[in-house]
Design an enzyme around this catalytic site. Structure first.
Site, short mmCIF file in Angstrom:
data_model
loop_
_atom_site.label_atom_id
_atom_site.label_comp_id
_atom_site.label_asym_id
_atom_site.label_seq_id
_atom_site.Cartn_x
_atom_site.Cartn_y
_atom_site.Cartn_z
N ASP A 149 0.98 -1.16 -0.03
CA ASP A 149 -0.02 -0.07 0.07
C ASP A 149 0.77 1.07 0.09
O ASP A 149 1.92 1.21 0.12
CB ASP A 149 -0.90 -0.10 1.04
CG ASP A 149 -0.16 0.46 2.75
OD1 ASP A 149 1.11 -0.20 2.48
OD2 ASP A 149 -0.85 0.58 3.70
N GLU A 166 3.61 1.55 2.42
CA GLU A 166 4.70 0.35 2.00
C GLU A 166 4.62 -0.65 3.26
O GLU A 166 5.83 -1.04 3.57
CB GLU A 166 5.99 1.31 2.03
CG GLU A 166 5.89 2.48 1.08
CD GLU A 166 7.33 2.96 0.90
OE1 GLU A 166 7.79 2.97 -0.29
OE2 GLU A 166 7.88 3.53 1.85
#
Length: 639
Positions: free
Chosen positions: A199, A202
């Site tokens: 996402d 991270e």
């Protein structure tokens, strides 16, 4: 006799009015200065000439100058795309000095796209590599990869500039430079959208709302751009509806789930960011695309914001109707979990977007889904549709604007005295934390400020792409990848008389190599068009001559949302810093939509909060809408 005069005759007195207007005037002043700080800071973080990023290659957007604790001295595809979209929008609104920065960025991305990296190469997944070294080489260390939002965001940024090129006669540059690069990113999105990845924070390897939302947008506007350059994008057309179909699965019934495959609650500013980065000024309050004013997005806004109320000391004692500091997600532990500037600004920006959409459609709707959001701000809220001419509409809009401004005021409070914005600020004492001068923080400030002033980006085509298919299919499609080398840009006239040329090396235009064909050389034609930008917004200065006494202040109100919709508490404060007894000028500069026609008046607010209106009739004005005209002045005398 006008409605304004009737109010004057009734001796209108608003409790706390001076305080409300004073807060708004103070925020107006800070934002005016901070927007300049933010623009400068962004350019300081872009190579090769950025003052803070020595060693970065031309056009490379560095996340932060910080090189340790934490080391953010890299370029992320996601952050860069978001930042450049901000600059492209400023450019299209008349900030033509940004032209070379945009060109250098696009040239750098032609190199980055072709760099083999741990995620793959150009045609085998390498476009999903999240970050690179600032010298345009691959980062080989361990990282959360791939991240599939970057190509979509980069495509959106480049499409914005490509469309400007087409609109202004630079067809060759749009077709031969921008389109091949955009096509690569669209091909990646269509091929990999249905595969998991990390996402935007991270951390979670799964399916992310933000990623899916921006991928849908990219394919929709990518298809339209393909048509505009005389090409097509069949993989865009086949996959966009299926991405939209999948996007619906993130709705829980009360909020948007940020990520699948995560043990967290799913309440996350990932979802606020998804809403504002897919905002379309021509769209209605559509639930399917989670438009900022949609019932789903508003309900989600409350759930996400409320999740931070009890976990930060900074938010202690604040009521449900007051803005609070906002972080990434309540379970965050990075740097012990704190508010972020960009997250707090996202909470504000979604509301400014919603205000724009309500004003444009002339009404707002409260549904069972969004009722709790509205009741927290206006206790009398009930389900139904409220016309912009109703008192309930005016009260709700005023409350939402005050709520939105509250988030920006929090940012003002915790920004450094020189205006610098780091990544985070401490949840207890408000001190700045983590990476200094985060480029994304500055971009978030600029976009929130623009939306607050009703300066919006062009439509991305949501109105023709919001219908959800009856059946979802886990599909993908193959597109076309080609390596692109930008060796020169045409001479571009971005204003009525200023020609800006990017400094490049080599000759010719674009060398494009397809996976399935041999290398073909194309030449980009140098153009000397006299086209220029017609800004979508104009900075209008209102100069008023008015003799006042100590304690009196002058405000501007009018028939449009930017001037408070005639609400005195939403009036725009004029400055008297040049006032003398022999020369009593009051003035203010307001950014207004080009071509907008409206009525307005000036009011005096006394120290006891009483309001005096000018005499009739209402004044009238139409904002200029002309090539290269980004400022205007209106001169009046109090009557």
């Amino acid at each position: 006799m006008s409605f304004r005069s009737l109010l004057a005759l009734s001796g209108l007195v608003c409790s706390g009015l001076a305080s409300v207007i004073s807060k708004r005037a103070t925020l107006d002043s800070w934002l005016s200065n901070e927007a300049t700080v933010a623009r400068t800071a962004i350019l300081n973080n872009i190579g090769a000439d950025g003052a803070w990023v020595s060693g970065a290659d031309s056009g490379i957007v560095v996340a932060s100058p910080s090189t340790d604790n934490p080391d953010y001295f890299y370029t992320w595809t996601r952050d860069s795309g978001i930042v450049l979209k901000t600059l492209v929008d400023l450019f299209r609104n008349g900030d033509t000095d940004l032209l070379s920065t945009i060109e250098h960025y696009i040239s750098s991305q032609a190199i980055i796209q072709g760099v083999s990296n741990p995620s793959g190469d150009l045609s085998s997944g390498g476009l999903g590599e999240p970050k690179f070294n600032v010298d345009e080489t691959a980062y080989a260390g361990s990282w959360g990869r791939p991240q599939r939002d970057g190509p979509a965001l980069r495509a959106t940024a480049m499409i914005g500039f490509g469309q400007w090129l087409l609109d202004n006669g630079y067809t060759s540059a749009a077709t031969e430079i921008v389109w091949p690069l955009v096509r690569n990113d669209l091909s990646y999105v269509a091929q990999y959208w249905n595969q998991t990845g990390y996402d935007l924070w991270e951390e979670v390897n799964g399916s992310s709302f933000f990623t899916i939302a921006v991928q849908h947008r990219a394919l929709v506007e990518g298809s339209a751009f393909a048509t505009a350059v005389g090409s097509s994008c069949s993989w865009c057309d086949s996959q966009a509806p299926q991405i939209l179909c999948y996007l619906q699965s993130f709705w829980t019934g009360s909020y948007i789930l940020a990520n699948f495959d995560s043990s967290r609650s799913g309440k996350d500013t990932n979802t606020l960011l998804g809403s504002i980065h897919t905002f379309d000024p021509e769209a209605g309050c559509d639930d399917s695309t989670f438009q900022p004013c949609s019932p789903r997005a508003l309900a989600n806004h409350k759930e996400v914001v409320d999740s931070f109320r009890s976990i930060y000391t900074l938010n202690d004692g604040l009521s449900d109707s007051e803005a609070v500091a906002v972080g990434r997600y309540p379970e965050d532990s990075y740097y012990n979990g704190n508010p972020w500037f960009l997250c707090t600004l996202a909470a504000a920006e979604q509301l400014y977007d919603a205000l724009y959409q309500w004003d444009k459609q002339g009404s707002l709707e409260i549904t069972d889904v969004s009722l709790d959001f509205f009741k927290a701000l206006y206790s009398g809220a009930a389900t139904g549709t409220y016309s912009s001419s109703s008192s309930t509409y005016s009260s709700i809009v005023s409350a939402v604007k005050t709520f939105a401004d509250g988030f920006v005021s929090i940012v003002e409070t915790h920004a450094a005295s020189n205006g610098s914005l780091s990544e985070q600020f401490d949840k207890s004492d408000g001190d700045e934390l983590s990476a200094r001068d985060l480029t994304w923080s500055y971009a978030a400030l600029l976009t929130a400020n623009n939306r607050r002033n009703s300066v919006v980006p062009p439509s991305w085509g949501e109105t023709s792409a919001s219908s959800v298919p009856g059946t979802c299919a886990a599909t993908s499609a193959s597109g076309t990848y080609s390596s692109v080398t930008v060796t020169s840009w045409p001479s571009i006239v971005a204003t009525g008389g200023t020609t800006t040329t990017a400094t490049t090396t080599g000759s010719g235009g674009v060398t494009s190599t397809s996976k399935t064909t041999t290398t073909a050389s194309k030449t980009s034609t140098t153009t000397s068009s006299t086209s220029c930008t017609t800004p979508t917004a104009v900075a209008v200065t209102f100069d008023l001559t008015a003799t006042t006494t100590y304690g009196e202040n002058i405000y501007l109100v009018g028939s449009i949302s930017q001037l408070g919709d005639w609400e005195t508490s939403d009036g725009i404060a004029l400055s008297a810093d040049k006032y003398t007894s022999s020369n009593p000028p009051w003035y203010v500069t307001v950014t207004l939509p080009a071509g907008e026609s409206f009525e307005y008046k000036f009011i005096r607010v006394e120290s006891d909060d009483s309001v005096e209106w000018e005499s009739d009739p209402n004044r009238e004005y139409t904002v200029p809408q002309a090539c290269g005209e980004s400022t205007a002045t209106v001169t009046d005398t109090w009557r």
